[in-house]
Design a protein around this motif. Structure first.
Motif, PDB file in Angstrom:
ATOM      1  N   GLY A   1      31.137  43.390  39.587  1.00  0.00           N
ATOM      2  CA  GLY A   1      30.304  43.593  40.775  1.00  0.00           C
ATOM      3  C   GLY A   1      30.238  45.050  41.150  1.00  0.00           C
ATOM      4  N   GLU A   2      29.165  45.403  41.827  1.00  0.00           N
ATOM      5  CA  GLU A   2      28.946  46.807  42.164  1.00  0.00           C
ATOM      6  C   GLU A   2      29.830  47.257  43.324  1.00  0.00           C
ATOM      7  N   LEU A   3      30.049  46.370  44.288  1.00  0.00           N
ATOM      8  CA  LEU A   3      30.856  46.701  45.468  1.00  0.00           C
ATOM      9  C   LEU A   3      31.983  45.668  45.624  1.00  0.00           C
ATOM     10  N   PRO A   4      32.991  45.768  44.768  1.00  0.00           N
ATOM     11  CA  PRO A   4      34.026  44.721  44.744  1.00  0.00           C
ATOM     12  C   PRO A   4      34.758  44.535  46.080  1.00  0.00           C
ATOM     13  N   VAL A   5      34.979  45.618  46.832  1.00  0.00           N
ATOM     14  CA  VAL A   5      35.717  45.442  48.094  1.00  0.00           C
ATOM     15  C   VAL A   5      34.871  44.645  49.094  1.00  0.00           C
ATOM     16  N   ARG A   6      33.563  44.905  49.097  1.00  0.00           N
ATOM     17  CA  ARG A   6      32.694  44.100  49.954  1.00  0.00           C
ATOM     18  C   ARG A   6      32.711  42.639  49.518  1.00  0.00           C
ATOM     19  N   ASP A   7      32.696  42.430  48.183  1.00  0.00           N
ATOM     20  CA  ASP A   7      32.760  41.055  47.659  1.00  0.00           C
ATOM     21  C   ASP A   7      34.062  40.370  48.086  1.00  0.00           C
ATOM     22  N   ILE A   8      35.157  41.130  48.062  1.00  0.00           N
ATOM     23  CA  ILE A   8      36.456  40.571  48.482  1.00  0.00           C
ATOM     24  C   ILE A   8      36.376  40.126  49.948  1.00  0.00           C
ATOM     25  N   LEU A   9      35.803  40.994  50.800  1.00  0.00           N
ATOM     26  CA  LEU A   9      35.701  40.648  52.232  1.00  0.00           C
ATOM     27  C   LEU A   9      34.812  39.419  52.434  1.00  0.00           C
ATOM     28  N   ASP A  10      33.696  39.369  51.681  1.00  0.00           N
ATOM     29  CA  ASP A  10      32.796  38.209  51.787  1.00  0.00           C
ATOM     30  C   ASP A  10      33.525  36.926  51.376  1.00  0.00           C
ATOM     31  N   ALA A  11      34.228  37.015  50.227  1.00  0.00           N
ATOM     32  CA  ALA A  11      34.924  35.828  49.714  1.00  0.00           C
ATOM     33  C   ALA A  11      36.058  35.418  50.661  1.00  0.00           C
ATOM     34  N   ALA A  12      36.728  36.418  51.256  1.00  0.00           N
ATOM     35  CA  ALA A  12      37.815  36.108  52.196  1.00  0.00           C
ATOM     36  C   ALA A  12      37.247  35.386  53.420  1.00  0.00           C
ATOM     37  N   ASP A  13      36.090  35.855  53.889  1.00  0.00           N
ATOM     38  CA  ASP A  13      35.437  35.185  55.034  1.00  0.00           C
ATOM     39  C   ASP A  13      35.106  33.732  54.694  1.00  0.00           C
ATOM     40  N   ALA A  14      34.803  33.506  53.400  1.00  0.00           N
ATOM     41  CA  ALA A  14      34.450  32.146  52.972  1.00  0.00           C
ATOM     42  C   ALA A  14      35.686  31.312  52.647  1.00  0.00           C
ATOM     43  N   GLY A  15      36.883  31.924  52.790  1.00  0.00           N
ATOM     44  CA  GLY A  15      38.114  31.155  52.624  1.00  0.00           C
ATOM     45  C   GLY A  15      38.766  31.227  51.255  1.00  0.00           C
ATOM     46  N   ASP A  16      38.246  32.086  50.346  1.00  0.00           N
ATOM     47  CA  ASP A  16      38.861  32.239  49.022  1.00  0.00           C
ATOM     48  C   ASP A  16      40.274  32.814  49.170  1.00  0.00           C
ATOM     49  N   GLU A  17      41.264  32.094  48.615  1.00  0.00           N
ATOM     50  CA  GLU A  17      42.670  32.476  48.832  1.00  0.00           C
ATOM     51  C   GLU A  17      43.042  33.822  48.233  1.00  0.00           C
ATOM     52  N   THR A  18      42.564  34.071  46.999  1.00  0.00           N
ATOM     53  CA  THR A  18      42.849  35.361  46.352  1.00  0.00           C
ATOM     54  C   THR A  18      42.271  36.489  47.201  1.00  0.00           C
ATOM     55  N   ALA A  19      41.049  36.276  47.675  1.00  0.00           N
ATOM     56  CA  ALA A  19      40.379  37.311  48.461  1.00  0.00           C
ATOM     57  C   ALA A  19      41.098  37.542  49.794  1.00  0.00           C
ATOM     58  N   VAL A  20      41.583  36.468  50.406  1.00  0.00           N
ATOM     59  CA  VAL A  20      42.319  36.628  51.673  1.00  0.00           C
ATOM     60  C   VAL A  20      43.573  37.479  51.434  1.00  0.00           C
ATOM     61  N   GLY A  21      44.253  37.227  50.303  1.00  0.00           N
ATOM     62  CA  GLY A  21      45.444  38.005  49.960  1.00  0.00           C
ATOM     63  C   GLY A  21      45.112  39.476  49.760  1.00  0.00           C
ATOM     64  N   LEU A  22      44.007  39.757  49.071  1.00  0.00           N
ATOM     65  CA  LEU A  22      43.628  41.151  48.806  1.00  0.00           C
ATOM     66  C   LEU A  22      43.156  41.847  50.087  1.00  0.00           C
ATOM     67  N   ARG A  23      42.498  41.082  50.955  1.00  0.00           N
ATOM     68  CA  ARG A  23      42.080  41.663  52.244  1.00  0.00           C
ATOM     69  C   ARG A  23      43.312  42.025  53.070  1.00  0.00           C
ATOM     70  N   ASP A  24      44.309  41.160  53.054  1.00  0.00           N
ATOM     71  CA  ASP A  24      45.561  41.478  53.743  1.00  0.00           C
ATOM     72  C   ASP A  24      46.213  42.728  53.147  1.00  0.00           C
ATOM     73  N   ASP A  25      46.156  42.830  51.796  1.00  0.00           N
ATOM     74  CA  ASP A  25      46.711  44.017  51.129  1.00  0.00           C
ATOM     75  C   ASP A  25      46.019  45.282  51.640  1.00  0.00           C
ATOM     76  N   LEU A  26      44.689  45.208  51.749  1.00  0.00           N
ATOM     77  CA  LEU A  26      43.912  46.361  52.217  1.00  0.00           C
ATOM     78  C   LEU A  26      44.385  46.777  53.617  1.00  0.00           C
ATOM     79  N   PHE A  27      44.580  45.799  54.485  1.00  0.00           N
ATOM     80  CA  PHE A  27      44.989  46.109  55.858  1.00  0.00           C
ATOM     81  C   PHE A  27      46.436  46.607  55.913  1.00  0.00           C
ATOM     82  N   ARG A  28      47.339  45.906  55.199  1.00  0.00           N
ATOM     83  CA  ARG A  28      48.749  46.311  55.319  1.00  0.00           C
ATOM     84  C   ARG A  28      49.004  47.622  54.601  1.00  0.00           C
TER      85      ARG A  28
END
Ligand code: ZN
Length: 321
Positions: free
Chosen positions: A201-228
């Motif tokens: 994907g062209e904007l993987p971090v945006r994709d991670i945030l989108d997937a996390a919003d949709a409840g994808d577990e891997t994406a939620v973990g990576l979004r938490d990583d970004l914040f922490r």
């Protein structure tokens, strides 16, 4: 032709992996012009691109080259600021490039070169109304910070000051390009997040945030990583240098409205059990720059003063005996 004082215009170039952003500043710091062009690959192309970008700006101003006081360049890699030599700018294909000398020879204008994150720190500080110590935290492909103390870039003894991206905060974490495990950069660097996500994907971090919003577990973990990870960098900068403010910039700030609340929330969460951390009010000490803020080009334009300045400690050193 615009009315500029003789020799008063300062040009700043932010040379990145894909583009060069250039800006021209008047005597009073006003923005007289700006350009953008693609970055070339390798020593010759990077030098040629810098010269072409400066030339384009000078042409845009309609000003004679004599009216240009200096050209400053912010560029990734290890920089010898005294000579303007660029080393190991790997994502530009540059191994060793005497950039200041090359630009100076081509245009006959004094040229100064600084690491891009340190230049951006100087630019971010110049946009502030106060002179308190501050840090600029760059969240891009990698993670690094620049410190401005007493109005100047603080490099430390060997130029490593601010390299918080390689502070390991998780001994069980992902392996970092530097060889350690669980570096802050492995948590909140755009490159590391994209690799961990692994879905292209062209904007993987945006994709991670989108997937996390949709409840994808891997994406939620990576979004938490970004914040922490970002919270850990802010904590390290305040605890080591007691900067009043950490200004956050870089490519990931294109997502600022979606990441700012999370970073603040994580800072509060870290402090929940610690009256000491609570007293530091870290969540109130961050500021996110708007996307595409030209702080690196502005800081680069200011390098002529920053690098030519006499060491203040030298002037103030008391005479003994
Ligand atoms: Zn590392």
């Amino acid at each position: 032709m615009i009315g500029v004082a003789q020799g008063g215009v300062r040009i700043g170039l932010d040379v990145g992996g894909t583009k060069i952003a250039g800006i021209a500043l008047g005597d009073d710091g006003s923005r007289l012009g700006s350009i953008r062009r693609r970055t070339g690959w390798g020593d010759a192309a990077v030098l040629e691109g810098a010269v072409a970008a400066a030339t384009e700006l000078i042409d845009q101003l309609g000003a004679p080259v004599q009216s240009i006081r200096s050209i400053g360049i912010g560029i990734p890699g290890l920089i010898d600021t005294a000579t303007g030599l660029v080393l190991h700018a790997v994502n530009l294909g540059v191994a060793s490039l005497p950039l200041a000398a090359g630009v100076q020879a081509a245009l006959g204008v004094p040229c100064f070169v600084e690491n891009d994150v340190k230049a951006a720190a100087l630019g971010a500080a110049s946009l502030r109304q106060d002179t308190e110590p501050m840090a600029y935290l760059n969240l891009g492909t990698g993670v690094a910070a620049g410190l401005i103390i007493g109005g100047r870039i603080w490099r430390g003894a060997r130029g490593t000051a601010g390299e918080v991206g390689h502070l390991s905060v998780d001994p069980q974490g992902r392996v970092c390009g530097c060889g350690q495990r669980g570096c802050i950069e492995t948590l909140c660097g755009g490159g590391a997040l994209a690799r961990a996500w692994g879905r292209g994907g062209e904007l993987p971090v945006r994709d991670i945030l989108d997937a996390a919003d949709a409840g994808d577990e891997t994406a939620v973990g990576l979004r938490d990583d970004l914040f922490r990870g970002t919270a850990a960098a802010v904590r390290a900068l305040v605890l080591s240098a007691d900067v009043e403010t950490v200004v956050i910039g870089g490519g990931l700030t294109a997502l600022a409205p979606r990441i700012e609340p999370g970073i603040r929330a994580w800072l509060r969460r870290d402090a929940a059990e610690s009256p000491f951390l609570q007293s530091l009010r870290l969540d109130e000490r961050i500021e996110l720059l708007p996307a595409d803020s030209p702080v690196a080009a502005i800081g680069a334009a200011l390098l002529s003063s920053a690098l030519a300045e006499i060491d203040p400690f030298e002037k103030e050193m008391p005479v003994h005996g």
